[in-house]
Design an enzyme around this catalytic site. Structure first.
Site, short mmCIF file in Angstrom:
data_model
loop_
_atom_site.label_atom_id
_atom_site.label_comp_id
_atom_site.label_asym_id
_atom_site.label_seq_id
_atom_site.Cartn_x
_atom_site.Cartn_y
_atom_site.Cartn_z
N TYR A 228 97.47 14.71 12.39
CA TYR A 228 97.36 16.00 11.64
C TYR A 228 96.99 15.63 10.12
O TYR A 228 97.64 14.86 9.48
CB TYR A 228 98.49 16.88 11.72
CG TYR A 228 98.52 18.07 11.00
CD1 TYR A 228 97.79 19.12 11.44
CD2 TYR A 228 98.96 18.49 9.81
CE1 TYR A 228 97.56 20.48 10.85
CE2 TYR A 228 98.79 19.54 9.06
CZ TYR A 228 98.33 20.60 9.61
OH TYR A 228 98.23 21.66 8.95
N TRP B 210 94.75 17.45 6.08
CA TRP B 210 93.89 18.10 5.62
C TRP B 210 92.75 17.24 5.17
O TRP B 210 91.42 17.81 5.20
CB TRP B 210 94.40 18.75 4.32
CG TRP B 210 94.77 20.25 4.49
CD1 TRP B 210 95.69 20.30 5.58
CD2 TRP B 210 94.19 21.26 4.16
NE1 TRP B 210 95.79 21.92 5.72
CE2 TRP B 210 95.10 22.67 4.73
CE3 TRP B 210 93.31 21.56 3.10
CZ2 TRP B 210 94.64 23.77 4.47
CZ3 TRP B 210 93.05 22.96 3.01
CH2 TRP B 210 93.90 23.91 3.72
N1 LIG Z 1 108.66 20.88 3.11
C1 LIG Z 1 107.68 21.43 3.52
N2 LIG Z 1 106.55 20.50 4.22
C2 LIG Z 1 105.45 20.93 4.43
C3 LIG Z 1 105.06 22.12 3.95
C4 LIG Z 1 105.91 23.12 3.61
O1 LIG Z 1 105.50 24.17 3.28
N3 LIG Z 1 107.23 22.74 3.29
N4 LIG Z 1 103.63 22.65 4.41
C5 LIG Z 1 102.99 21.93 5.64
C6 LIG Z 1 101.61 22.38 5.55
S1 LIG Z 1 101.31 23.97 5.79
C7 LIG Z 1 100.93 21.37 5.68
S2 LIG Z 1 99.15 21.99 6.09
C8 LIG Z 1 101.00 19.78 5.80
C9 LIG Z 1 99.98 19.21 4.80
O2 LIG Z 1 100.03 17.85 5.06
P1 LIG Z 1 98.51 16.66 4.90
O3 LIG Z 1 97.41 17.45 5.24
O4 LIG Z 1 99.09 15.72 5.85
O5 LIG Z 1 98.67 16.46 3.52
P2 LIG Z 1 97.78 15.72 2.56
O6 LIG Z 1 98.44 15.24 1.31
O7 LIG Z 1 96.60 16.78 2.34
O8 LIG Z 1 97.06 14.70 3.54
C10 LIG Z 1 95.91 14.23 3.62
C11 LIG Z 1 95.85 12.69 3.36
O9 LIG Z 1 94.69 12.38 4.08
C12 LIG Z 1 94.16 11.36 2.85
N5 LIG Z 1 92.42 11.57 2.81
C13 LIG Z 1 91.76 12.61 2.23
N6 LIG Z 1 90.33 12.50 2.66
C14 LIG Z 1 90.20 11.34 3.52
C15 LIG Z 1 89.39 10.86 4.06
O10 LIG Z 1 88.15 11.18 3.94
N7 LIG Z 1 89.50 9.81 4.86
C16 LIG Z 1 90.73 9.15 5.14
N8 LIG Z 1 90.86 8.27 5.89
N9 LIG Z 1 91.79 9.93 4.52
C17 LIG Z 1 91.55 10.83 3.70
C18 LIG Z 1 94.68 11.95 1.48
O11 LIG Z 1 94.69 10.67 0.78
C19 LIG Z 1 96.22 12.36 2.17
O12 LIG Z 1 97.01 11.06 2.17
O13 LIG Z 1 102.32 19.70 5.10
C20 LIG Z 1 103.25 20.42 5.47
N10 LIG Z 1 104.54 20.12 4.94
N1 LIG Z 2 97.66 25.11 -4.75
C1 LIG Z 2 97.83 24.58 -3.41
N2 LIG Z 2 97.61 25.67 -2.59
C2 LIG Z 2 97.53 25.43 -1.24
C3 LIG Z 2 98.21 24.52 -0.74
C4 LIG Z 2 98.57 23.40 -1.56
O1 LIG Z 2 99.16 22.55 -1.03
N3 LIG Z 2 98.31 23.60 -3.05
N4 LIG Z 2 98.22 24.31 0.66
C5 LIG Z 2 97.59 25.21 1.52
C6 LIG Z 2 98.08 25.34 2.91
S1 LIG Z 2 97.89 23.85 3.77
C7 LIG Z 2 98.83 26.39 3.47
S2 LIG Z 2 99.16 26.31 5.13
C8 LIG Z 2 99.00 27.65 2.51
C9 LIG Z 2 100.43 27.84 2.77
O2 LIG Z 2 100.61 29.08 2.20
P1 LIG Z 2 102.06 29.85 2.23
O3 LIG Z 2 102.66 29.51 3.38
O4 LIG Z 2 101.79 31.27 1.95
O5 LIG Z 2 102.69 28.99 0.89
P2 LIG Z 2 104.12 28.67 0.33
O6 LIG Z 2 103.91 28.25 -0.96
O7 LIG Z 2 104.67 27.71 1.34
O8 LIG Z 2 104.88 29.95 0.50
C10 LIG Z 2 104.51 31.08 -0.25
C11 LIG Z 2 105.82 31.83 -0.62
O9 LIG Z 2 106.66 32.21 0.26
C12 LIG Z 2 107.95 32.35 -0.36
N5 LIG Z 2 108.95 32.11 0.62
C13 LIG Z 2 109.46 30.97 0.93
N6 LIG Z 2 110.62 31.25 1.90
C14 LIG Z 2 110.65 32.65 2.13
C15 LIG Z 2 111.37 33.48 3.06
O10 LIG Z 2 112.23 33.07 3.73
N7 LIG Z 2 111.11 34.83 2.88
C16 LIG Z 2 110.16 35.39 1.88
N8 LIG Z 2 110.00 36.58 1.89
N9 LIG Z 2 109.42 34.61 1.34
C17 LIG Z 2 109.58 33.09 1.16
C18 LIG Z 2 108.15 31.26 -1.28
O11 LIG Z 2 108.92 31.78 -2.75
C19 LIG Z 2 106.73 30.88 -1.41
O12 LIG Z 2 106.36 30.66 -3.03
O13 LIG Z 2 98.80 27.16 1.30
C20 LIG Z 2 97.40 26.39 0.93
N10 LIG Z 2 97.20 26.75 -0.41
MO LIG Z 3 98.86 24.16 5.88
#
Ligand SMILES: Nc1nc2c(c(=O)[nH]1)N[C@H]1C(S)=C(S)[C@@H](COP(=O)(O)OP(=O)(O)OC[C@H]3O[C@@H](n4cnc5c(=O)[nH]c(N)nc54)[C@H](O)[C@@H]3O)O[C@H]1N2
Ligand SMILES: Nc1nc2c(c(=O)[nH]1)N[C@H]1C(S)=C(S)[C@@H](COP(=O)(O)OP(=O)(O)OC[C@H]3O[C@@H](n4cnc5c(=O)[nH]c(N)nc54)[C@H](O)[C@@H]3O)O[C@H]1N2
Ligand SMILES: [Mo]
Length: 772
Positions: A116, A118
């Site tokens: 998994y 991005w």
């Molecule tokens: N505590 C907490 N944890 C969370 C979340 C949260 O809200 N709270 N959010 C979750 C969510 S929604 C998501 S989507 C995940 C995101 O988790 P990830 O998608 O695993 O996070 P990234 O840092 O985008 O990791 C992408 C990796 O791919 C590498 N990469 C980029 N391009 C390439 C390429 O072309 N080739 C190769 N081989 N590598 C590449 C980058 O260097 C990076 O290390 O995290 C989750 N984790």
């Molecule tokens: N700049 C930036 N943008 C991103 C990403 C990133 O890594 N960087 N990641 C992308 C990805 S993979 C995803 S999945 C999306 C995720 O998008 P979201 O899931 O919407 O993002 P978060 O920042 O985890 O949460 C949004 C807000 O929800 C609020 N929140 C947390 N817990 C609770 C709760 O229990 N109740 C309520 N009402 N609110 C709560 C927090 O204050 C938080 O700031 O964002 C995307 N956008």
């Molecule tokens: Mo995500």
């Protein structure tokens, strides 16, 4: 102007925006925003320092113990032993023989390549597509189901309103909201920082403008979130900050108030929903003796009963849009709040009307609310996976630690496979997974771990074989996604750093060793693949009535923008108009406020209708006596997840080198903490350092520490010196229904760090030694 060579500029696209790279003497020296982007993301500029940062992997690397003893090495050496640089041929030979050995002795269902993550924007070089194509040619691999983003809600919604994709792709568009909504109630806010991003690329960041337009027309906003700044400034949003994780109770009480005051839309409920009677009985407390009214919810949420009642009345009076951020379902019982919000929207009876109803993921990504293109671009064909085994994406540690153990998932009974190999590319589980100390233990289990990475992320450090990958600026590609009208010719700005190769090249090299290189490449060079995908795109576009230029012309023009889709979608409008003729894809064809199917699963952690089930960890649980602060580990403003953390933009945000954490000033005062202090954040799963910001933009009792600081343990299983919140989060499935990640259900305590400040070493490469 003698000697002053003017820079060459090349376009490139990222998940967070479109840019031009300025290239001088073979190096990217600056990044310029896309001129037509009204609200460019900060993130992009961080790439400059990251591109040739010392932490680039650069050469194929093998963990010392693995090089010496192969899969019989001490696996606890992962993450602490030095690496040895080896030539590409040797690294690929070893990787291929390990894949073959495990496949031949344990079967392809012992290989986890769910991988998994991005990765990067760019249609051809999508890392996971390349990985799956390779594995599917050599026997297959165990896949991962769904996403960290929205696993709980995407498992729930098919039972309630139909396929989750329809809700995302068919979201009521921003222009409709700007024109018609008079009240927007935002669960989890509509955070500008998150709307910086769309998977696959972004041209224009639009959300802010549309929201300001709605506001200028008189639309009102209510931000229900622990963080005030989740609503953009300028909206004058009312802020209601329930205890995190208690949204379902609040929503149930809003439903109860509507019923108590006769404000529900009976005609809509009768025509378009099933199961309201069962839900009403629950609200009345027929079975449990508990009326789910505003007074009850007040005790759970900390919100005044009158605030709840007044909001319900306002929602009934207005054209109300309820928006649900994905964050609120990344929590214990994350199946519930979305289902409850849809139920509330159904009771208001505005689903399918312009500017009314609900949407899931506005503000979570830029794409949601921008009408999607009416055709999909082609992807690298992955071929069929001969292995049927798959695990819910966030159950990776469970699977590695408990092979053969049964578990339940969305109405099925399953058994964790016996995984002997992990292959990761384009993702960073040591960023994204919960309870990293547990993940370290889980990563001690497989016989072999292979990672393709650009940088020395913690995942690369926990591998046996690390194959260095290029960034998107070191290869040709095209950014195109149906979420986005802008198509960008991504041009190679610089030569690959060190000996790095594209994932395609890496897997072609592995395929050669299995005798399937021809099948993998189909005889095409990378350039020919890009041309092939582009030609397919032109054809699909033409069928949908759009004309795309030749590849040469696209590159000449750098980017093309497709005309706006004339149809402004309104979610479920045809269903509303004709529920019999255009039914939903649910068992009844209607909105299922009560789902016989979910009830039939017999899960006490996800019954047949939305229900308040106390989270296992929240401010209301006994554990809060020891760990009285709720940790919100939301998405970072200065980077995408862990990507570009070594870059300038992310590093400028750090405090004494630590990830910033925001706390309410009164909580700070109670602990004798000052702004700018380095603090230790801890619970019984782990600890990390962070740099303190005191601000009343967070609710009392809540601390906010974004994800993505590179994991930097002081010693194996020790405190993270840098501030990765996932050393603190709980690794529990949301429920048996979704088995999603529940990062947001985490309690911590915070104290000043008075010890000597250990240097952050996450951005230094691991020790690399020569061969003995
Ligand atoms: N505590 C907490 N944890 C969370 C979340 C949260 O809200 N709270 N959010 C979750 C969510 S929604 C998501 S989507 C995940 C995101 O988790 P990830 O998608 O695993 O996070 P990234 O840092 O985008 O990791 C992408 C990796 O791919 C590498 N990469 C980029 N391009 C390439 C390429 O072309 N080739 C190769 N081989 N590598 C590449 C980058 O260097 C990076 O290390 O995290 C989750 N984790
Ligand atoms: N700049 C930036 N943008 C991103 C990403 C990133 O890594 N960087 N990641 C992308 C990805 S993979 C995803 S999945 C999306 C995720 O998008 P979201 O899931 O919407 O993002 P978060 O920042 O985890 O949460 C949004 C807000 O929800 C609020 N929140 C947390 N817990 C609770 C709760 O229990 N109740 C309520 N009402 N609110 C709560 C927090 O204050 C938080 O700031 O964002 C995307 N956008
Ligand atoms: Mo995500």
């Amino acid at each position: 102007m003698a000697g002053a060579e003017s820079p060459r500029t090349t376009p490139f696209s990222t998940h967070w925006g479109t840019y031009h790279a300025e290239v001088r003497d073979g190096r990217v020296t600056a990044v310029r925003d896309y001129a037509r982007d009204p609200d460019p993301a900060l993130i992009g500029h961080g790439i400059v320092e990251a591109l040739d940062h010392p932490t680039r992997v650069g050469r194929p690397m093998i963990r010392k113990g693995f090089l010496e003893h192969g899969h019989r090495s001490d696996r606890t050496g992962r993450g602490r032993e030095p690496f040895v640089a080896v030539p590409w041929d040797e690294a690929l030979d070893i990787a291929a023989s390990e894949i073959a050995r495990i496949r031949d002795s344990h079967g392809s269902d012992a290989i986890f390549a769910g991988s998994y993550g991005w990765a990067s924007a760019g249609r051809f070089h999508h890392a996971q597509s390349q990985l799956r194509r390779f594995f599917n040619l050599v026997g297959g691999h165990v896949q991962a189901i769904d996403t960290y983003s929205y696993a709980a809600i995407s498992a729930t919604m098919p039972h309630v309103t139909g396929p989750f994709r329809d809700i995302l792709d068919g979201a009521t568009s921003w222009p409709v909201i700007a024109e018609h909504s008079s009240l927007v109630v935002m669960l989890g806010g509509l955070a500008r920082k998150n709307a910086q991003v769309t998977s696959g690329g972004v041209g224009q960041h639009t959300m802010r403008e549309w929201l300001l337009k709605a506001h200028a027309r008189g639309c009102q906003f209510v931000n229900i979130s622990p963080i005030r700044s989740d609503a953009i400034s300028g909206l004058e949003a009312e802020w209601i900050a329930p205890r995190p994780g208690s949204d379902t109770a609040l929503l149930l009480a809003l439903c109860h108030t509507l019923l108590a005051e006769g404000l529900e839309d009976r005609a809509f409920l009768d025509r378009c929903t099933v199961g309201m009677d069962r839900f009403e009985a629950y609200l009345r407390g027929d079975a449990d003796g508990q009326v789910k009214d505003a007074d009850w919810a007040s005790g759970i949420t900390g919100v005044e009963p009158e605030t709840i009642r007044a909001l319900a009345r306002r929602m009934a009076k207005n054209r109300t849009m309820i928006t649900i951020a994905w964050s609120i379902q990344r929590a214990d019982h994350g199946e519930q709040p979305g289902w409850a919000a849809v139920t509330l929207a159904a009771m208001l009876g505005q689903i399918g009307l312009p500017g009314g109803g609900f949407g899931i993921g506005y503000g979570s990504e830029n794409g949601i609310g921008n009408p999607v293109l009416p055709f999909k671009f082609p992807a690298v064909p992955q071929r069929l996976n001969p292995v049927r085994e798959a695990i819910p994406v966030a159950r990776i540690s469970d699977a590695l630690l408990h092979p053969g153990e049964p578990y339940e998932f969305n109405g099925t009974r399953r058994v964790y496979p016996d995984l002997r190999m992990v292959y990761w590319t384009g993702g960073n589980p040591f960023h994204h997974h919960q309870d990293l100390n547990r993940l370290v233990r889980a990563f001690h289990r497989p016989e072999t771990v292979i990672v393709n990475e650009i940088w020395w992320t913690a995942t690369a450090r926990h591998a046996d074989i690390v194959l260095p990958a290029t960034t998107a600026l070191e290869r040709e590609d095209i950014a195109m996604t149906h979420w986005e009208p802008l198509i960008v010719a991504m041009r190679k700005a610089i030569e690959p750093v060190g000996e790095s190769r594209s994932d395609h090249q890496i897997f072609a090299g592995l395929a050669r060793r299995f005798g399937v290189e021809e099948a993998f490449t189909e005889g095409r060079t990378e350039e020919e693949w890009i041309e092939h995908l582009w030609n397919q795109s032109r054809q699909r576009a033409a069928e949908a009535g759009f004309e795309l230029p030749s590849l040469a012309e696209l590159r000449e023009r750098e980017m093309v923008e497709l005309p706006p889709n004339p149809r402004e979608p309104i979610l479920y409008d045809s269903f509303r108009t004709d529920p019999e003729g255009a039914p939903l894809e649910t068992p009844s064809g209607r909105i299922e406020i009560f789902s016989e199917r979910v009830a039939g699963f017999g899960y006490d952690d996800c019954p047949g209708h939305p229900a308040w089930i106390e989270p296992r960890e929240w401010l209301g649980s006994p554990k809060a006596e020891r760990f009285p602060l709720h940790l919100v580990s939301n998405q970072p403003k200065t980077r995408l997840h862990s990507q570009l953390d070594p870059g300038g933009v992310s590093r400028a945000s750090k405090i004494k080198g630590r990830e910033p954490m925001t706390m309410h000033p009164e909580d700070g005062a109670a602990r004798g903490l000052k702004d700018g202090d380095v603090v230790r954040v801890y619970n019984d799963r782990g600890a990390c350092l962070a740099g303190l910001i005191l601000s009343d933009k967070v609710r009392r009792g809540v601390v906010q520490l974004s994800t993505g600081a590179w994991y930097d343990p002081i010693e194996p299983f020790g405190m993270c010196k840098h501030g990765n919140p996932n050393v603190l989060t709980a690794d529990r499935g949301t429920s048996r229904l979704g088995q999603g990640p529940s990062a947001h259900s985490t309690l911590v305590e915070v104290e000043r760090w008075d010890g000597p400040l250990p240097p952050v070493t996450a951005f230094d490469p691991p020790p690399i030694i020569g061969r003995d």
